[in-house]
Design a protein around this motif. Structure first.
Motif, PDB file in Angstrom:
ATOM      1  N   MET A   1     -10.387   2.344   2.000  1.00 16.71           N
ATOM      2  CA  MET A   1      -9.256   2.304   2.925  1.00 16.71           C
ATOM      3  C   MET A   1      -9.654   2.786   4.315  1.00 16.71           C
ATOM      4  O   MET A   1      -9.369   2.124   5.323  1.00 16.71           O
ATOM      5  CB  MET A   1      -8.105   3.173   2.395  1.00 16.71           C
ATOM      6  CG  MET A   1      -6.888   3.211   3.304  1.00 16.71           C
ATOM      7  SD  MET A   1      -5.699   4.479   2.811  1.00 16.71           S
ATOM      8  CE  MET A   1      -6.549   5.979   3.345  1.00 16.71           C
ATOM      9  N   PHE A   2     -10.332   3.928   4.389  1.00 14.41           N
ATOM     10  CA  PHE A   2     -10.702   4.462   5.695  1.00 14.41           C
ATOM     11  C   PHE A   2     -11.791   3.618   6.369  1.00 14.41           C
ATOM     12  O   PHE A   2     -11.827   3.527   7.603  1.00 14.41           O
ATOM     13  CB  PHE A   2     -11.117   5.923   5.582  1.00 14.41           C
ATOM     14  CG  PHE A   2      -9.941   6.857   5.501  1.00 14.41           C
ATOM     15  CD1 PHE A   2      -9.083   7.012   6.575  1.00 14.41           C
ATOM     16  CD2 PHE A   2      -9.662   7.566   4.342  1.00 14.41           C
ATOM     17  CE1 PHE A   2      -7.980   7.853   6.516  1.00 14.41           C
ATOM     18  CE2 PHE A   2      -8.565   8.409   4.259  1.00 14.41           C
ATOM     19  CZ  PHE A   2      -7.719   8.559   5.354  1.00 14.41           C
ATOM     20  N   ASP A   3     -12.662   2.994   5.588  1.00 12.89           N
ATOM     21  CA  ASP A   3     -13.600   2.036   6.176  1.00 12.89           C
ATOM     22  C   ASP A   3     -12.825   0.901   6.837  1.00 12.89           C
ATOM     23  O   ASP A   3     -13.162   0.444   7.937  1.00 12.89           O
ATOM     24  CB  ASP A   3     -14.536   1.460   5.108  1.00 12.89           C
ATOM     25  CG  ASP A   3     -15.683   2.387   4.749  1.00 12.89           C
ATOM     26  OD1 ASP A   3     -15.947   3.341   5.511  1.00 12.89           O
ATOM     27  OD2 ASP A   3     -16.316   2.161   3.697  1.00 12.89           O
ATOM     28  N   ASN A   4     -11.763   0.437   6.181  1.00 13.67           N
ATOM     29  CA  ASN A   4     -10.977  -0.691   6.675  1.00 13.67           C
ATOM     30  C   ASN A   4     -10.235  -0.377   7.968  1.00 13.67           C
ATOM     31  O   ASN A   4     -10.078  -1.253   8.828  1.00 13.67           O
ATOM     32  CB  ASN A   4      -9.964  -1.142   5.619  1.00 13.67           C
ATOM     33  CG  ASN A   4     -10.614  -1.825   4.420  1.00 13.67           C
ATOM     34  OD1 ASN A   4     -11.756  -2.263   4.486  1.00 13.67           O
ATOM     35  ND2 ASN A   4      -9.881  -1.925   3.325  1.00 13.67           N
TER      36      ASN A   4
ATOM     37  N   TYR B   1      -1.180   2.563   5.405  1.00  9.18           N
ATOM     38  CA  TYR B   1      -0.202   3.496   5.941  1.00  9.18           C
ATOM     39  C   TYR B   1       0.969   3.739   4.988  1.00  9.18           C
ATOM     40  O   TYR B   1       1.653   4.753   5.088  1.00  9.18           O
ATOM     41  CB  TYR B   1       0.240   3.039   7.336  1.00  9.18           C
ATOM     42  CG  TYR B   1      -0.876   3.280   8.330  1.00  9.18           C
ATOM     43  CD1 TYR B   1      -0.999   4.495   8.984  1.00  9.18           C
ATOM     44  CD2 TYR B   1      -1.860   2.321   8.539  1.00  9.18           C
ATOM     45  CE1 TYR B   1      -2.058   4.743   9.851  1.00  9.18           C
ATOM     46  CE2 TYR B   1      -2.923   2.562   9.399  1.00  9.18           C
ATOM     47  CZ  TYR B   1      -3.011   3.772  10.055  1.00  9.18           C
ATOM     48  OH  TYR B   1      -4.061   4.030  10.892  1.00  9.18           O
ATOM     49  N   SER B   2       1.171   2.832   4.041  1.00  9.02           N
ATOM     50  CA  SER B   2       2.118   3.116   2.959  1.00  9.02           C
ATOM     51  C   SER B   2       1.560   4.224   2.073  1.00  9.02           C
ATOM     52  O   SER B   2       2.274   5.149   1.672  1.00  9.02           O
ATOM     53  CB  SER B   2       2.374   1.850   2.127  1.00  9.02           C
ATOM     54  OG  SER B   2       3.051   0.884   2.883  1.00  9.02           O
ATOM     55  N   TYR B   3       0.247   4.142   1.795  1.00  5.39           N
ATOM     56  CA  TYR B   3      -0.392   5.192   0.999  1.00  5.39           C
ATOM     57  C   TYR B   3      -0.335   6.533   1.709  1.00  5.39           C
ATOM     58  O   TYR B   3      -0.027   7.561   1.095  1.00  5.39           O
ATOM     59  CB  TYR B   3      -1.856   4.838   0.705  1.00  5.39           C
ATOM     60  CG  TYR B   3      -2.671   6.054   0.315  1.00  5.39           C
ATOM     61  CD1 TYR B   3      -2.537   6.620  -0.947  1.00  5.39           C
ATOM     62  CD2 TYR B   3      -3.525   6.678   1.233  1.00  5.39           C
ATOM     63  CE1 TYR B   3      -3.248   7.768  -1.297  1.00  5.39           C
ATOM     64  CE2 TYR B   3      -4.233   7.813   0.890  1.00  5.39           C
ATOM     65  CZ  TYR B   3      -4.093   8.352  -0.371  1.00  5.39           C
ATOM     66  OH  TYR B   3      -4.779   9.491  -0.704  1.00  5.39           O
TER      67      TYR B   3
ATOM     68  N   LYS C   1      -2.676  -0.083  -5.455  1.00  2.00           N
ATOM     69  CA  LYS C   1      -2.100   0.099  -6.789  1.00  2.00           C
ATOM     70  C   LYS C   1      -2.687  -0.843  -7.845  1.00  2.00           C
ATOM     71  O   LYS C   1      -2.685  -0.532  -9.027  1.00  2.00           O
ATOM     72  CB  LYS C   1      -0.581  -0.062  -6.720  1.00  2.00           C
ATOM     73  CG  LYS C   1       0.082   1.029  -5.887  1.00  2.00           C
ATOM     74  CD  LYS C   1       1.581   0.829  -5.790  1.00  2.00           C
ATOM     75  CE  LYS C   1       2.251   2.000  -5.058  1.00  2.00           C
ATOM     76  NZ  LYS C   1       1.734   2.203  -3.697  1.00  2.00           N
ATOM     77  N   ASP C   2      -3.181  -2.001  -7.425  1.00  2.00           N
ATOM     78  CA  ASP C   2      -3.735  -2.953  -8.388  1.00  2.00           C
ATOM     79  C   ASP C   2      -5.244  -2.808  -8.566  1.00  2.00           C
ATOM     80  O   ASP C   2      -5.852  -3.545  -9.344  1.00  2.00           O
ATOM     81  CB  ASP C   2      -3.416  -4.390  -7.945  1.00  2.00           C
ATOM     82  CG  ASP C   2      -1.918  -4.669  -7.945  1.00  2.00           C
ATOM     83  OD1 ASP C   2      -1.217  -4.078  -8.784  1.00  2.00           O
ATOM     84  OD2 ASP C   2      -1.460  -5.458  -7.096  1.00  2.00           O
ATOM     85  N   SER C   3      -5.849  -1.876  -7.843  1.00  2.00           N
ATOM     86  CA  SER C   3      -7.301  -1.703  -7.916  1.00  2.00           C
ATOM     87  C   SER C   3      -7.699  -0.911  -9.158  1.00  2.00           C
ATOM     88  O   SER C   3      -6.994   0.000  -9.589  1.00  2.00           O
ATOM     89  CB  SER C   3      -7.799  -0.974  -6.664  1.00  2.00           C
ATOM     90  OG  SER C   3      -9.189  -0.701  -6.762  1.00  2.00           O
TER      91      SER C   3
ATOM     92  N   PRO D   1       5.098   3.149   7.724  1.00  2.00           N
ATOM     93  CA  PRO D   1       4.414   2.008   7.113  1.00  2.00           C
ATOM     94  C   PRO D   1       4.578   0.725   7.919  1.00  2.00           C
ATOM     95  O   PRO D   1       3.655  -0.097   7.982  1.00  2.00           O
ATOM     96  CB  PRO D   1       5.085   1.885   5.741  1.00  2.00           C
ATOM     97  CG  PRO D   1       5.620   3.253   5.457  1.00  2.00           C
ATOM     98  CD  PRO D   1       6.062   3.770   6.793  1.00  2.00           C
ATOM     99  N   ALA D   2       5.747   0.547   8.553  1.00  2.00           N
ATOM    100  CA  ALA D   2       5.980  -0.662   9.350  1.00  2.00           C
ATOM    101  C   ALA D   2       5.043  -0.718  10.552  1.00  2.00           C
ATOM    102  O   ALA D   2       4.483  -1.770  10.880  1.00  2.00           O
ATOM    103  CB  ALA D   2       7.436  -0.713   9.808  1.00  2.00           C
ATOM    104  N   ILE D   3       4.862   0.427  11.222  1.00  2.00           N
ATOM    105  CA  ILE D   3       3.945   0.486  12.361  1.00  2.00           C
ATOM    106  C   ILE D   3       2.519   0.203  11.894  1.00  2.00           C
ATOM    107  O   ILE D   3       1.772  -0.551  12.532  1.00  2.00           O
ATOM    108  CB  ILE D   3       4.010   1.862  13.049  1.00  2.00           C
ATOM    109  CG1 ILE D   3       5.396   2.082  13.686  1.00  2.00           C
ATOM    110  CG2 ILE D   3       2.925   2.000  14.111  1.00  2.00           C
ATOM    111  CD1 ILE D   3       5.592   3.477  14.254  1.00  2.00           C
ATOM    112  N   GLY D   4       2.143   0.814  10.775  1.00  5.41           N
ATOM    113  CA  GLY D   4       0.804   0.607  10.239  1.00  5.41           C
ATOM    114  C   GLY D   4       0.547  -0.847   9.891  1.00  5.41           C
ATOM    115  O   GLY D   4      -0.517  -1.398  10.209  1.00  5.41           O
ATOM    116  N   LYS D   5       1.515  -1.501   9.261  1.00  4.21           N
ATOM    117  CA  LYS D   5       1.343  -2.903   8.881  1.00  4.21           C
ATOM    118  C   LYS D   5       1.278  -3.814  10.105  1.00  4.21           C
ATOM    119  O   LYS D   5       0.611  -4.842  10.094  1.00  4.21           O
ATOM    120  CB  LYS D   5       2.495  -3.329   7.967  1.00  4.21           C
ATOM    121  CG  LYS D   5       2.411  -2.740   6.573  1.00  4.21           C
ATOM    122  CD  LYS D   5       3.599  -3.159   5.717  1.00  4.21           C
ATOM    123  CE  LYS D   5       3.495  -2.538   4.320  1.00  4.21           C
ATOM    124  NZ  LYS D   5       4.654  -2.908   3.465  1.00  4.21           N
ATOM    125  N   LEU D   6       1.965  -3.430  11.161  1.00  5.48           N
ATOM    126  CA  LEU D   6       1.996  -4.242  12.373  1.00  5.48           C
ATOM    127  C   LEU D   6       0.665  -4.215  13.110  1.00  5.48           C
ATOM    128  O   LEU D   6       0.208  -5.228  13.642  1.00  5.48           O
ATOM    129  CB  LEU D   6       3.118  -3.759  13.295  1.00  5.48           C
ATOM    130  CG  LEU D   6       3.361  -4.558  14.585  1.00  5.48           C
ATOM    131  CD1 LEU D   6       3.789  -5.988  14.246  1.00  5.48           C
ATOM    132  CD2 LEU D   6       4.424  -3.875  15.435  1.00  5.48           C
TER     133      LEU D   6
END
Length: 242
Positions: A22-25, A197-199, A9-11, A184-189
């Motif tokens: 994102m997908f590279d990451n 994963y929020s996106y 969101k800040d990009s 999102p919680a699973i993705g962040k973990l």
């Protein structure tokens, strides 16, 4: 889409560049985490996409937003002599090429980096085109669909597999809790990219699914458009012709 959703969101980057980043990451752990998040149901959904394409006996197939190549690899079962997987993310393609090499499908499947909104192919190039969990990442949905229409051969088949939102109680409420909190919680973990994963959850919720997406396909020029909800409506397969 009803609103523009971006990964970061800040990009100041365009959505297209943010999606590529994102997908590279997340490319290294995308496959395993995707199986966990979908509880393996995405495998059966892809098999249905392959079956729909195989029924048309295509000689050439383009899989857009191919990611790590899961669907492109499965398309080898159709007997097509030419299969091309296209994606923005070089990181995802790199993982996909290793999977293809391990299955000795290098001759049948070509993986290329490219933009769905500016496809590097002549008009009427492919008998079948597929997109699995990728159209919601298009920066300009209508432009991307128009490009797909352009490179699809007359009488060719276009199949989309995309997330959707259940409409019946209590599945709608359960899905909202899962997608907005648990996913999102699973993705962040497990992912080094805390926003990815929020996106993916937010973009799924904002995508014009069902009849609304059917109308967009028809407006683009596709015919015989139909939607097939999967697993209580958490995803939908769309089938259309040119």
């Amino acid at each position: 889409m009803s609103k523009k959703v971006t990964p970061y969101k800040d990009s100041q980057l365009t959505k297209k560049k943010q999606v590529e980043q994102m997908f590279d990451n997340i490319s290294d752990n995308y496959d395993g985490l995707n199986r966990v998040i979908s509880m393996g149901t995405d495998v059966s959904w892809r098999k249905k996409v392959v079956a729909a394409v195989a029924a048309t006996n295509p000689d050439s197939i383009l899989d857009i937003a191919t990611g790590t190549g899961d669907l492109a690899i499965q398309m080898a079962n159709t007997g097509a002599s030419r299969i091309v997987g296209l994606d923005l993310s070089d990181g995802m393609l790199s993982v996909g090429r290793k999977k293809i090499a391990a299955k000795e499908l290098d001759v049948e499947i070509e993986m290329i980096q490219g933009d769905s909104e500016n496809l590097p192919f002549e008009a009427d190039s492919f008998d079948a085109i597929t997109v699995a969990f990728g159209v919601r990442n298009f920066e300009n949905l209508e432009l991307g669909l128009s490009e797909i229409f352009r490179v699809l051969k007359p009488d060719g088949i276009f199949v989309v597999l995309e997330t959707s939102v259940p409409t019946r109680f209590p599945f709608k409420q359960g899905y909202k809790i899962y997608s907005s909190m648990i996913l999102p919680a699973i993705g962040k973990l497990f992912s080094k990219d805390k926003d990815a994963y929020s996106y993916l959850s937010e973009s799924a919720a904002s995508f014009p699914y069902g009849k609304e997406f059917n109308n967009i396909l028809s407006k683009t020029g596709f015919t015989n458009v139909r939607d097939l909800p999967q697993t209580l409506g958490v995803s939908t397969i769309y089938i259309a012709s040119k």
